[in-house]
Enzyme design. Sequence first.
Site, PDB file in Angstrom:
ATOM      1  CE  LYS A 114     -41.229  -8.705 -24.077  1.00 42.72           C
ATOM      2  NZ  LYS A 114     -40.819  -8.478 -22.706  1.00 42.72           N
ATOM      3  CE  LYS A 200     -35.610 -12.757 -26.261  1.00 43.42           C
ATOM      4  NZ  LYS A 200     -35.370 -11.535 -25.588  1.00 43.42           N
ATOM      5  CE  LYS A 203     -36.970 -14.640 -17.719  1.00 46.29           C
ATOM      6  NZ  LYS A 203     -36.876 -13.322 -17.204  1.00 46.29           N
TER       7      LYS A 203
HETATM    8  P1  TYM Z   1     -34.718 -10.894 -19.005  1.00 41.53           P
HETATM    9  O1  TYM Z   1     -35.415 -11.127 -17.717  1.00 41.53           O
HETATM   10  O2  TYM Z   1     -35.447 -11.183 -20.275  1.00 41.53           O
HETATM   11  O3  TYM Z   1     -33.372 -11.751 -19.052  1.00 41.53           O
HETATM   12  C1  TYM Z   1     -32.392 -11.727 -18.009  1.00 41.53           C
HETATM   13  C2  TYM Z   1     -31.002 -11.863 -18.618  1.00 41.53           C
HETATM   14  O4  TYM Z   1     -30.901 -13.055 -19.407  1.00 41.53           O
HETATM   15  C3  TYM Z   1     -30.440 -12.733 -20.720  1.00 41.53           C
HETATM   16  N1  TYM Z   1     -31.095 -13.644 -21.675  1.00 41.53           N
HETATM   17  C4  TYM Z   1     -30.441 -14.402 -22.572  1.00 41.53           C
HETATM   18  N2  TYM Z   1     -29.138 -14.568 -22.828  1.00 41.53           N
HETATM   19  C5  TYM Z   1     -28.800 -15.446 -23.799  1.00 41.53           C
HETATM   20  N3  TYM Z   1     -29.710 -16.172 -24.522  1.00 41.53           N
HETATM   21  C6  TYM Z   1     -31.040 -16.040 -24.293  1.00 41.53           C
HETATM   22  N4  TYM Z   1     -31.928 -16.743 -24.973  1.00 41.53           N
HETATM   23  C7  TYM Z   1     -31.462 -15.111 -23.268  1.00 41.53           C
HETATM   24  N5  TYM Z   1     -32.681 -14.737 -22.782  1.00 41.53           N
HETATM   25  C8  TYM Z   1     -32.436 -13.838 -21.803  1.00 41.53           C
HETATM   26  C9  TYM Z   1     -30.883 -11.293 -20.942  1.00 41.53           C
HETATM   27  O5  TYM Z   1     -30.091 -10.663 -21.931  1.00 41.53           O
HETATM   28  C10 TYM Z   1     -30.682 -10.689 -19.569  1.00 41.53           C
HETATM   29  O6  TYM Z   1     -29.341 -10.294 -19.386  1.00 41.53           O
HETATM   30  N6  TYM Z   1     -35.056  -5.941 -19.414  1.00 41.53           N
HETATM   31  C11 TYM Z   1     -34.294  -7.017 -18.820  1.00 41.53           C
HETATM   32  C12 TYM Z   1     -34.197  -6.951 -17.309  1.00 41.53           C
HETATM   33  C13 TYM Z   1     -33.633  -5.665 -16.810  1.00 41.53           C
HETATM   34  C14 TYM Z   1     -32.269  -5.272 -16.841  1.00 41.53           C
HETATM   35  C15 TYM Z   1     -32.248  -3.977 -16.221  1.00 41.53           C
HETATM   36  C16 TYM Z   1     -31.092  -5.848 -17.307  1.00 41.53           C
HETATM   37  C17 TYM Z   1     -34.353  -4.676 -16.226  1.00 41.53           C
HETATM   38  N7  TYM Z   1     -33.517  -3.648 -15.869  1.00 41.53           N
HETATM   39  C18 TYM Z   1     -31.060  -3.271 -16.073  1.00 41.53           C
HETATM   40  C19 TYM Z   1     -29.909  -5.132 -17.153  1.00 41.53           C
HETATM   41  C20 TYM Z   1     -29.896  -3.856 -16.554  1.00 41.53           C
HETATM   42  C21 TYM Z   1     -34.971  -8.329 -19.169  1.00 41.53           C
HETATM   43  O7  TYM Z   1     -36.141  -8.387 -19.422  1.00 41.53           O
HETATM   44  O8  TYM Z   1     -34.140  -9.426 -19.048  1.00 41.53           O
END
Ligand code: TYM
Length: 338
Positions: A114, A200, A203
């Site tokens: 990022k 990947k 969003k």
């Molecule tokens: P975020 O918002 O990017 O994504 C949410 C969840 O979706 C999964 N994910 C994917 N899985 C498979 N293929 C993809 N292309 C893909 N894109 C996203 C992510 O692995 C995630 O499980 N930092 C985290 C949010 C967060 C969090 C936490 C997660 C904040 N605190 C504590 C677990 C525990 C995030 O930005 O996820």
Amino acid sequence: MRVVSGIQPTGNLHLGNYLGAIRNWVSMQDEMEEGSECLFFLADLHAISMPHDPTELHSNTLEMTAALVACGLDPNKSVLFNQAQVPAHAELQWLLMGTARMGWLNRMTQWKDKAGKNREGQSTALFSYPVLQAADVLLYQATHVPVGEDQKQHLELARDIAQKFNNDFAAEDSPVFTLPDPYIPPQAARIMSLRDGSAKMSKSDPSEMSRINLTDDADTIMKKVKKAKTDPEPLPSEAKGLEDRAEALNLVSIYAAISGESVDQVLSQYGGQGFGAFKPALGELLVESLDPINSLFRGLREDTEMLQAILARGAAKAREIGTPTLDEAYKVLGLVRG
Ligand code: TYM
């Protein structure tokens, strides 16, 4: 068993989020045993680590809540809330900042990706983002954290922080924090962009054509699948024939994840056929399985008051569950309170 996970309310819920994480949240919630608990939250505090539009963040938080409920998260079975209503997340993050090391954060691939070449220009929130993520799960003594592959490194860091904090401040027989285990699905842990098999699905990709949103209508889904990048070869009849064909593998993996089959099973049906036949079949399968989510979502999104009430109720419960751990963390650090 204590299940905890979060999602950033930035933009739409897409197929990667759904197959990599949310679907597992729902099944963990539905299979929960007596005495276990599931907490799922909107990571709105994480969302302000990047430049953002406050009006959009507000509306996306409610939209994402509606989307999660439409996917099957039941606020009567799980604790569903947003971080901003549970100040203990930010408090515990600060308490953990004394334990997290600069070197650990510097190694985070998400930070490197990022920040790119412009590290100096990034917010300090983006750098310390994984410490907040550690606080998110440690606050609730999480045992299982269902996430996609891309979050594995952040969870390993949460374990390192917990371990060092316990070592440095807690008595050996009464650790303050439980070490959380990531739960990464065996299939669909990394869904790729429809435009580029090496990135990947995300969003933050500027191209809408790169992802399928759970709120896309049938025509949009069919169009995105039809335009997905592929190669001119027909599908092989076994998974090993998809090595070095990232885009083809991605589409077949999506089909497999949705239909509940293995990649080999899908290929036994479509092997030898070209994408002209496979893409419409995949599109229809997606439309069929996302349609119920889509219509539920549209109904729920209208009811802002109900969505706010769900988050407020979840937050009250989360505050209650998190308080003993937060108090203990203050205490072992020697901080005087009350
Ligand atoms: P975020 O918002 O990017 O994504 C949410 C969840 O979706 C999964 N994910 C994917 N899985 C498979 N293929 C993809 N292309 C893909 N894109 C996203 C992510 O692995 C995630 O499980 N930092 C985290 C949010 C967060 C969090 C936490 C997660 C904040 N605190 C504590 C677990 C525990 C995030 O930005 O996820």
